[in-house]
Design a protein around this motif. Sequence first.
Motif, PDB file in Angstrom:
ATOM      1  N   ASN A 110      31.517  30.443  62.239  1.00  0.00           N
ATOM      2  CA  ASN A 110      31.652  28.986  62.133  1.00  0.00           C
ATOM      3  C   ASN A 110      30.376  28.227  61.770  1.00  0.00           C
ATOM      4  OD1 ASN A 110      34.478  28.889  63.198  1.00  0.00           O
ATOM      5  ND2 ASN A 110      33.415  29.933  64.858  1.00  0.00           N
ATOM      6  N   SER A 111      29.230  28.842  61.970  1.00  0.00           N
ATOM      7  CA  SER A 111      27.972  28.137  61.684  1.00  0.00           C
ATOM      8  C   SER A 111      26.918  29.144  61.233  1.00  0.00           C
ATOM      9  CB  SER A 111      27.474  27.411  62.936  1.00  0.00           C
ATOM     10  OG  SER A 111      27.064  28.365  63.895  1.00  0.00           O
ATOM     11  N   GLY A 112      25.891  28.597  60.586  1.00  0.00           N
ATOM     12  CA  GLY A 112      24.786  29.443  60.155  1.00  0.00           C
ATOM     13  C   GLY A 112      24.092  30.101  61.340  1.00  0.00           C
ATOM     14  N   ALA A 115      25.908  33.081  62.236  1.00  0.00           N
ATOM     15  CA  ALA A 115      25.771  34.115  61.199  1.00  0.00           C
ATOM     16  C   ALA A 115      24.477  34.907  61.377  1.00  0.00           C
ATOM     17  CB  ALA A 115      25.830  33.477  59.813  1.00  0.00           C
ATOM     18  N   THR A 116      23.349  34.191  61.587  1.00  0.00           N
ATOM     19  CA  THR A 116      22.077  34.920  61.707  1.00  0.00           C
ATOM     20  C   THR A 116      22.016  35.694  63.026  1.00  0.00           C
ATOM     21  OG1 THR A 116      20.895  33.030  62.669  1.00  0.00           O
ATOM     22  CG2 THR A 116      20.822  33.253  60.280  1.00  0.00           C
ATOM     23  N   MET A 117      22.604  35.100  64.069  1.00  0.00           N
ATOM     24  CA  MET A 117      22.596  35.779  65.373  1.00  0.00           C
ATOM     25  C   MET A 117      23.307  37.129  65.281  1.00  0.00           C
ATOM     26  SD  MET A 117      23.894  33.990  68.860  1.00  0.00           S
ATOM     27  CE  MET A 117      25.627  34.352  68.837  1.00  0.00           C
ATOM     28  N   MET A 200      14.718  36.471  56.208  1.00  0.00           N
ATOM     29  CA  MET A 200      13.993  35.445  55.458  1.00  0.00           C
ATOM     30  C   MET A 200      14.897  34.536  54.637  1.00  0.00           C
ATOM     31  SD  MET A 200      12.343  37.790  52.389  1.00  0.00           S
ATOM     32  CE  MET A 200      11.040  36.611  52.085  1.00  0.00           C
ATOM     33  N   GLU A 201      14.448  33.288  54.482  1.00  0.00           N
ATOM     34  CA  GLU A 201      15.038  32.419  53.479  1.00  0.00           C
ATOM     35  C   GLU A 201      14.325  32.794  52.165  1.00  0.00           C
ATOM     36  OE1 GLU A 201      14.207  28.536  56.057  1.00  0.00           O
ATOM     37  OE2 GLU A 201      15.545  28.100  54.390  1.00  0.00           O
ATOM     38  N   PRO A 202      15.048  33.245  51.153  1.00  0.00           N
ATOM     39  CA  PRO A 202      14.363  33.669  49.915  1.00  0.00           C
ATOM     40  C   PRO A 202      13.639  32.509  49.236  1.00  0.00           C
ATOM     41  CG  PRO A 202      16.769  33.843  49.700  1.00  0.00           C
ATOM     42  CD  PRO A 202      16.498  33.488  51.118  1.00  0.00           C
ATOM     43  N   VAL A 236      21.954  30.581  53.851  1.00  0.00           N
ATOM     44  CA  VAL A 236      22.775  29.464  54.330  1.00  0.00           C
ATOM     45  C   VAL A 236      22.554  28.232  53.423  1.00  0.00           C
ATOM     46  CG1 VAL A 236      23.037  27.829  56.259  1.00  0.00           C
ATOM     47  CG2 VAL A 236      23.037  30.283  56.696  1.00  0.00           C
ATOM     48  N   ILE A 237      21.327  28.052  52.935  1.00  0.00           N
ATOM     49  CA  ILE A 237      21.081  26.958  51.984  1.00  0.00           C
ATOM     50  C   ILE A 237      21.246  27.431  50.536  1.00  0.00           C
ATOM     51  CG2 ILE A 237      19.259  25.504  50.981  1.00  0.00           C
ATOM     52  CD1 ILE A 237      18.270  24.884  53.747  1.00  0.00           C
ATOM     53  N   THR A 238      20.622  28.556  50.189  1.00  0.00           N
ATOM     54  CA  THR A 238      20.557  28.948  48.767  1.00  0.00           C
ATOM     55  C   THR A 238      21.854  29.562  48.243  1.00  0.00           C
ATOM     56  OG1 THR A 238      19.580  31.049  49.463  1.00  0.00           O
ATOM     57  CG2 THR A 238      18.048  29.311  48.782  1.00  0.00           C
TER      58      THR A 238
HETATM   59  C1  PLP Z   1      18.551  28.711  56.218  1.00  0.00           C
HETATM   60  C2  PLP Z   1      19.379  28.278  57.381  1.00  0.00           C
HETATM   61  N1  PLP Z   1      19.882  29.210  58.200  1.00  0.00           N
HETATM   62  C3  PLP Z   1      20.645  28.889  59.257  1.00  0.00           C
HETATM   63  C4  PLP Z   1      20.921  27.575  59.543  1.00  0.00           C
HETATM   64  C5  PLP Z   1      21.779  27.229  60.732  1.00  0.00           C
HETATM   65  O1  PLP Z   1      23.009  26.792  60.288  1.00  0.00           O
HETATM   66  P1  PLP Z   1      23.936  25.860  61.225  1.00  0.00           P
HETATM   67  O2  PLP Z   1      23.266  24.539  61.322  1.00  0.00           O
HETATM   68  O3  PLP Z   1      25.242  25.834  60.477  1.00  0.00           O
HETATM   69  O4  PLP Z   1      24.064  26.569  62.533  1.00  0.00           O
HETATM   70  C6  PLP Z   1      20.419  26.572  58.726  1.00  0.00           C
HETATM   71  C7  PLP Z   1      20.700  25.149  59.018  1.00  0.00           C
HETATM   72  O5  PLP Z   1      20.176  24.245  58.448  1.00  0.00           O
HETATM   73  C8  PLP Z   1      19.628  26.933  57.615  1.00  0.00           C
HETATM   74  O6  PLP Z   1      19.100  26.009  56.804  1.00  0.00           O
END
Ligand code: PLP
Length: 425
Positions: A110-112, A115-117, A200-202, A236-238
């Motif tokens: 449901n959320s970023g 997802a990362t967790m 990492m965020e690329p 999540v952004i890119t």
């Molecule tokens: C790169 C990145 N990962 C994870 C998240 C977390 O996502 P969420 O706010 O949907 O939990 C964000 C939120 O801005 C994000 O920019």
Amino acid sequence: MKTSKSFYEKAKGLMPGGVNSPVRAFEPYPFFTDHAEGSRLFDVDGNAYIDYCMAYGPLLLGHAPSEIVEAVRRQLGKGTMYGTPTEAEVELAELLVEVVPCVEMVRVVNSGTEATMHALRVARGCTGKDKIVKFEGCYHGAHDYVLVQAGSGATAFGAPTSLGVPKDSAKNTLVVPFNNLGALEEVVEKNQGEIAAVLMEPVVGNAGVILPRNGYLQAVRRLTEKNGIILIFDEVITGFRLALGGAQEYFQITPDMVTLGKIMGGGFPMAAFGGKKELMQLVSPVGKVYQAGTLSGNPISVVAGLTMLNILREKKTLIYSQLERQGDALRKGLSDLAEDRKVPVQVNGLASMFQVFFTPQPVFDYKAAQSSDKAKFQRYHRKLMERGVFIPPSQFETCFLSTAHSEEDVAETLEAADAAFQSLR
Ligand SMILES: Cc1ncc(COP(=O)(O)O)c(C=O)c1O
């Protein structure tokens, strides 16, 4: 702004800071939105703003695109939640496997943050190792393991590490500067055989925008591969923004796993983690890495996301080239205007992402981003708002273009920016 102010006065006694997510708070008080359409937000006092916050990223097609609104309306008539699988979930998974290079199998959440967790849990479950590496200024959501030197709201509010994060969870999170291969090599060397994942965020989108230097992502890929470390791109952004297949398509680098969110939900809450089949087969119920969610893959979010992604797939040539062109025009315009007005800035970005840093120093990492004059940024934000342009209220966020932004919007924005720069000299 009378009505917004009165809502804020009431809200701050009811919700911390009067908001439900910290980045939404800004001085003296945020405007409250009444409705939104295309490239514009309309507040409760009757003001209109060309919007570059775009809900912090999800709205690549602008506010309330009719196709998504219609698809959701149809689904509402069929039920909002089932708690059983649907055909649309299969279609969504098929589409993700088709367009995102590293995805062979996927789990929708449901959320970023979720997802990362869970991606990290899979990496740890697979390798049997506890340590992870993240980068200064990268934000991966608000859970314990990644709330260490995170960007975004965590930076703007001066609390790079949150209270309440147990020392024991933070101690397994190793943090290195972005764009510094030597620092990463050193950490990998010192923690030989103990690191499960590099996350990492690329392209960093949570410390303003910071681009990877030429060859940097390739080098990270080689290093992780050589050392048996799982490379997770947090897209999540890119994801679906730099290209349909995200940064991994844009830069032609395939990580082992990816986290997706924002655009993927078509304006509704939805995110995902995915990757190689051998990794994803570890997830419950087939594997022993537990993951679950009552709302995960709910039919409203799935239909909205599927409609969004199908539009992007069908029109990808047109959409991504238009966003790139508009982004280039805006970045060049901002840079030229600031130079004319003798305000030293760095305009970072690519494709539909951009940010202005008020510093003479090139911004390639978090430290350089922090050298930016934050007070100037606040004044710039304020001036833009006075002229009907809304950007995220923090230096450490990203401004986003959507397909709903017209050339006239961009021209109007540059006029507002010119006035803002003039007032900053
Ligand atoms: C790169 C990145 N990962 C994870 C998240 C977390 O996502 P969420 O706010 O949907 O939990 C964000 C939120 O801005 C994000 O920019």
